[in-house]
Design an enzyme around this catalytic site. Structure first.
Site, PDB file in Angstrom:
ATOM      1  N   LYS A   1      -1.445  -7.069   6.234  1.00  0.00           N
ATOM      2  CA  LYS A   1      -2.227  -6.531   5.117  1.00  0.00           C
ATOM      3  C   LYS A   1      -1.787  -5.111   4.774  1.00  0.00           C
ATOM      4  O   LYS A   1      -1.859  -4.697   3.608  1.00  0.00           O
ATOM      5  CB  LYS A   1      -3.719  -6.599   5.421  1.00  0.00           C
TER       6      LYS A   1
ATOM      7  N   ARG B   1      -4.648   4.438   3.371  1.00  0.00           N
ATOM      8  CA  ARG B   1      -3.428   5.243   3.499  1.00  0.00           C
ATOM      9  C   ARG B   1      -2.207   4.461   3.032  1.00  0.00           C
ATOM     10  O   ARG B   1      -1.307   5.021   2.399  1.00  0.00           O
ATOM     11  CB  ARG B   1      -3.240   5.681   4.954  1.00  0.00           C
TER      12      ARG B   1
END
Length: 361
Positions: free
Chosen positions: A214, A278
């Site tokens: 992911k 992030r």
């Protein structure tokens, strides 16, 4: 709790790693159980203890007064020994270190755990990715490193979660996966309650592959958004990214239904679309024309960048096609322009969507 039973004994918890996620989980556990957070650096431990805030990783988030903090690993593990006059359940260690530090912390545990009084603690880890040099998943790293502790109980904790929101007490759903029901029960006892809902399962490989892939797909979505390719493109990347995740997971022994759950689709959607991601932010910067080395030199961390090459290498050994992951690697490491990588993906032959999970995409 059944009528007439006394309150369950407290679970003594040691969280090893004072990054954002380790700190958030320590805050959750400390609200109901005796919990100690271990930081690698003494200065950081002292600052957290003095200010009740992890200013480096979770600035502005207040931590429970009951959370103990140390930079002494032996002290953190001794915390798991309950006083003789206190009832205590089997202890729990949460490894909140990145994949790169997992083998080292396990080696330290191998030397210290036999010296503890009482039963060996349950150990769960939270890191997501593949080992850089040989492509091992976290459970393979832990299993190899702790082979000298027969009977040790292990599991992986994952799910769609931003550490800041968890530390702030906002709702979250997590998954603990282990082939040992006792690990699932103990982790649930330590963390489930209030705004935290914990689900249990036994597909360790599926949970880990979902957590690793992911992040890679989130970089791709960030690149797409940085290029302003639209929400249609992002939706396609998420959906076909889920297909890549499932194919690789199944080839490694995971169950396909795992990827429809919290640690598959749930974590993918969060990381590919959330503003706190992030990995998505790294992709946005790439799409805006910056280079990976420049981005990482500025202090930004992206697990997907570290995992992409290892994931692709392992997939090739298994003859599993990962076109989005391959495109991300081409952009990050081979100097391919983002729009060129997009064009390559779009130029692939048309195919039936519902095919064998291990077939080329």
């Amino acid at each position: 709790m059944p009528p007439g039973n006394k309150a369950a004994a407290a679970t003594r918890v040691a969280v090893l790693g004072a990054g954002s996620w380790g700190t958030a989980l320590a805050a959750v556990a400390a609200r109901r159980h005796p919990t100690m957070l271990w930081a690698r650096q003494a200065e950081q431990a002292e600052n957290i203890a003095a200010t009740r805030e992890n200013a480096r990783y979770l600035p502005g988030v207040s931590l429970p007064a009951t959370l103990a903090v140390t930079a002494d690993l032996t002290q953190a593990l001794r915390h798991l020994d309950a006083p003789a006059d206190q009832a205590s359940a089997e202890p729990l260690i949460v490894l909140g270190v990145p994949v790169a530090g997992l083998a080292d912390i396990c080696q330290a545990l191998l030397a210290r755990l036999p010296t503890l009084n009482g039963p060996l603690p349950h150990i769960v880890w939270t890191c997501k990715g593949f080992e850089k040099n040989d492509g091992r998943l976290p459970h393979e790293i832990v299993r190899d490193a702790l082979a000298g502790l027969p009977g040790i109980r292990l599991g992986v904790l994952s799910g769609p979660s931003f550490a800041r929101e968890v530390a702030q007490g906002l709702p979250v759903g997590l998954t603990i996966a282990s082939d040992d029901d006792a690990v699932c029960r103990r982790t649930t006892a330590a963390l489930h309650g209030g705004a935290v809902r914990v689900y249990a399962g036994d597909d360790v490989v599926g949970v880990e592959v979902g957590g690793a892939l992911k992040n890679i797909i989130a970089i791709a979505c960030g690149v797409s958004d940085g290029l302003m390719l639209g929400t249609n493109a992002r939706a396609a990347l998420i959906t076909r990214g889920l297909a890549e995740m499932t194919r690789l997971g199944v080839a490694l022994g995971a169950r396909p239904d795992t990827f429809a759950g919290l640690t598959g689709l749930g974590d993918l959607v969060l990381t590919a679309t959330g503003d706190l991601s992030r990995n998505r932010r790294v992709g946005l910067e790439i799409g805006a024309g910056r280079k990976l080395d420049e981005i990482l030199a500025g202090g930004m961390t992206a697990e997907g960048a570290h995992a992409a090459r290892a994931a692709l290498a392992r997939a090739r050994v298994l003859n599993v096609d990962l076109p989005i992951t391959e495109a991300v690697c081409a952009v990050l490491f081979d100097g391919v322009a983002p729009m060129t990588a997009v064009s390559t993906l779009l130029a692939r032959d048309a195919r039936h969507e519902a095919g064998d999970l291990r077939a080329p995409d």
